[in-house]
Design a protein around this motif. Structure first.
Motif, mmCIF file in Angstrom:
data_model
loop_
_atom_site.group_PDB
_atom_site.id
_atom_site.type_symbol
_atom_site.label_atom_id
_atom_site.label_comp_id
_atom_site.label_asym_id
_atom_site.label_seq_id
_atom_site.Cartn_x
_atom_site.Cartn_y
_atom_site.Cartn_z
ATOM 1 N N UNK A 1 0.849 -1.194 0.000
ATOM 2 C CA UNK A 1 0.000 0.000 0.000
ATOM 3 C C UNK A 1 0.885 1.245 0.000
ATOM 4 N N UNK A 2 0.804 2.003 -1.090
ATOM 5 C CA UNK A 2 1.564 3.242 -1.242
ATOM 6 C C UNK A 2 0.580 4.416 -1.206
ATOM 7 N N UNK A 3 0.389 5.028 -0.038
ATOM 8 C CA UNK A 3 -0.620 6.087 0.083
ATOM 9 C C UNK A 3 -0.177 7.444 -0.449
ATOM 10 N N UNK A 4 1.096 7.576 -0.842
ATOM 11 C CA UNK A 4 1.606 8.850 -1.330
ATOM 12 C C UNK A 4 2.730 9.360 -0.459
ATOM 13 N N UNK A 5 3.358 10.455 -0.888
ATOM 14 C CA UNK A 5 4.504 10.993 -0.158
ATOM 15 C C UNK A 5 4.173 12.252 0.633
ATOM 16 N N UNK A 6 3.026 12.869 0.337
ATOM 17 C CA UNK A 6 2.654 14.099 1.043
ATOM 18 C C UNK A 6 1.642 13.787 2.142
ATOM 19 N N UNK A 7 1.770 14.492 3.254
ATOM 20 C CA UNK A 7 0.889 14.237 4.395
ATOM 21 C C UNK A 7 -0.585 14.408 4.043
ATOM 22 N N UNK B 1 8.578 -7.826 -3.123
ATOM 23 C CA UNK B 1 8.096 -8.995 -2.364
ATOM 24 C C UNK B 1 6.574 -9.148 -2.390
ATOM 25 N N UNK B 2 5.853 -8.060 -2.734
ATOM 26 C CA UNK B 2 4.390 -8.073 -2.654
ATOM 27 C C UNK B 2 3.749 -8.928 -3.746
ATOM 28 N N UNK B 3 2.523 -9.371 -3.477
ATOM 29 C CA UNK B 3 1.724 -10.129 -4.448
ATOM 30 C C UNK B 3 0.735 -9.241 -5.193
ATOM 31 N N UNK B 4 0.352 -8.140 -4.561
ATOM 32 C CA UNK B 4 -0.590 -7.196 -5.164
ATOM 33 C C UNK B 4 -0.335 -5.825 -4.541
ATOM 34 N N UNK B 5 -0.866 -4.787 -5.186
ATOM 35 C CA UNK B 5 -0.603 -3.452 -4.672
ATOM 36 C C UNK B 5 -1.772 -2.501 -4.800
ATOM 37 N N UNK B 6 -1.834 -1.567 -3.849
ATOM 38 C CA UNK B 6 -2.745 -0.419 -3.913
ATOM 39 C C UNK B 6 -1.825 0.789 -3.959
ATOM 40 N N UNK B 7 -1.727 1.425 -5.119
ATOM 41 C CA UNK B 7 -0.683 2.415 -5.346
ATOM 42 C C UNK B 7 -1.278 3.756 -5.754
ATOM 43 N N UNK B 8 -0.925 4.792 -5.012
ATOM 44 C CA UNK B 8 -1.356 6.137 -5.369
ATOM 45 C C UNK B 8 -0.739 6.526 -6.720
ATOM 46 N N UNK B 9 -1.509 7.153 -7.588
ATOM 47 C CA UNK B 9 -1.034 7.484 -8.925
ATOM 48 C C UNK B 9 0.243 8.313 -8.860
ATOM 49 N N UNK B 10 1.124 8.090 -9.832
ATOM 50 C CA UNK B 10 2.383 8.814 -9.873
ATOM 51 C C UNK B 10 3.543 7.871 -10.145
ATOM 52 N N UNK B 11 4.723 8.282 -9.723
ATOM 53 C CA UNK B 11 5.945 7.517 -9.983
ATOM 54 C C UNK B 11 5.869 6.099 -9.432
ATOM 55 N N UNK B 12 5.307 5.944 -8.243
ATOM 56 C CA UNK B 12 5.255 4.618 -7.617
ATOM 57 C C UNK B 12 4.461 3.620 -8.443
ATOM 58 N N UNK B 13 3.462 4.102 -9.164
ATOM 59 C CA UNK B 13 2.661 3.219 -10.015
ATOM 60 C C UNK B 13 3.498 2.676 -11.161
#
Length: 370
Positions: free
Chosen positions: A192-198, A255-267
């Motif tokens: 789970x990548x919720x983003x980099x900004x608070x 290592x993950x099997x699936x992801x919930x990724x906030x749009x942007x570079x991480x995606x």
């Protein structure tokens, strides 16, 4: 040639790319001096950082208005320092809201301007194209379709490849990553990548909490940055099946099997790791309305744009809710569905590949006018 360059990166990803570019330039000329705005990565490469990312990473129309005093102060500092430092050129990395204004000011002072990672004017804000053509000496783009887009407007755009491809390929995973966390190797893991900004973390965590509560047998690895305010992560940190990890993004994606990724570079990084995932995005109410009015592309996920098809599911604004998340996460653990996604990611990786290191190409271009 005075060997001085002023460099501005306003976000975590830009700081990483900026550090790589400085390293590439110093390989060609060890006597170069750098000053500017950025983060720890650029600082470690010897850039004299005067304003850090904590004062720069402000996203969203409302957030900008609330922080206008800080933004104006940053402009004043940059202009004063650039004139005093008297650089050979100004190097700007992404961060268009700030950097395009600095570029306009710099051209009035006859300062050469190089821009790495193009503003996404092909998505929205096409009115900026005229400013880009007028104020930038050269534009280095990292998405294949961008070269044609900008060239059609008479802009000197060079496709240098995407630096993330090489970075992901060079990543060396920690073989003890899971055991250090006390996680069984056969556990099903959701990144789970919720983003980099608070501000975005606060919004993006809420729809995921019911999912964490439902899938108690799955492990959620939450990616956070060391400058993230812990109070925004407390809502998930107390769940037994959640681990909040700081600055371990690639270990998580690997290592993950699936992801919930906030749009942007991480995606895009998730796609390069061939991780089946869903892209999510939620902004504040007024910001969302304005964004919907301005957006000019079919997709917000970069891998979808690169392949020009909906490979990764996008849950935006009100669609980013528990019901839709639950449905897509179930799909992402289906073997046939997963295989189809991975095959599409491989096609995208082939499109993005380049033989040369992107920052080496840019370094030669800046230093030797290649």
């Amino acid at each position: 040639m005075n060997n001085r360059y002023y460099i501005i990166a306003g976000e975590v990803s830009g700081d990483i790319h900026g550090a790589e570019l400085v390293k590439s330039m110093k390989k060609l000329n060890s006597g170069l001096k750098f000053k500017g705005f950025g983060g720890d990565n650029m600082k470690e490469e010897g850039v004299d950082i005067s304003v850090g990312l904590d004062r720069l990473s402000i996203m969203g129309f409302i957030e900008v208005l609330l922080n206008i005093g800080t933004i104006l102060s940053n402009f004043r500092i940059a202009k004063k320092e650039i004139l005093e430092f008297n650089p050979e050129a100004l190097i700007l990395i992404d961060f268009p809201g700030f950097n395009l204004r600095i570029a306009k000011w710099a051209k009035k002072h006859n300062i050469k301007v190089y821009y790495f990672i193009a503003p996404m004017v092909w998505a929205w804000g096409r009115g900026r194209v005229k400013s880009i053509k007028k104020n930038l000496d050269k534009l280095y783009v990292i998405l294949p379709f961008e070269k044609d887009f900008f060239s059609n407007y008479g802009i000197d755009a060079v496709y240098v490849g995407n630096p993330l491809v090489r970075k992901v390929n060079n990543f060396e995973p920690d073989p003890y990553f899971l055991s250090k966390l006390g996680i069984n190797s056969d556990s099903e893991i959701i990144a789970f990548f919720p983003g980099s900004r608070n501000s975005e973390i606060k919004r993006n965590i809420k729809p995921v909490i019911p999912l964490i509560e439902k899938y108690k047998e799955k492990i959620f690895l939450v990616a956070a940055m060391k400058n993230t305010d812990d109070k925004y992560l407390n809502e998930v940190n107390n769940y037994e099946n959640v681990h909040v990890l700081y600055d371990r993004n690639y270990d998580i994606l690997n290592i993950a099997n699936a992801g919930i990724i906030k749009s942007g570079t991480s995606s895009l990084e998730a796609s390069l790791f061939k991780l089946p995932h869903v892209v999510v995005f939620m902004s504040s109410g007024i910001s969302a309305v304005i964004t919907r009015l301005l957006i000019k592309v079919k997709y917000i996920s970069l891998i979808n744009l690169i392949l020009d098809k909906l490979v990764v599911k996008e849950l935006l604004q009100s669609e980013f809710n528990f019901k839709n998340l639950d449905s897509e996460i179930s799909n992402l653990f289906d073997e046939k569905y997963r295989t189809e996604k991975i095959q599409e990611f491989e096609k995208g990786i082939d499109i993005l590949k380049m033989n040369d290191v992107p920052t080496d190409i840019i370094a030669k271009s800046i230093l030797f006018n290649e």
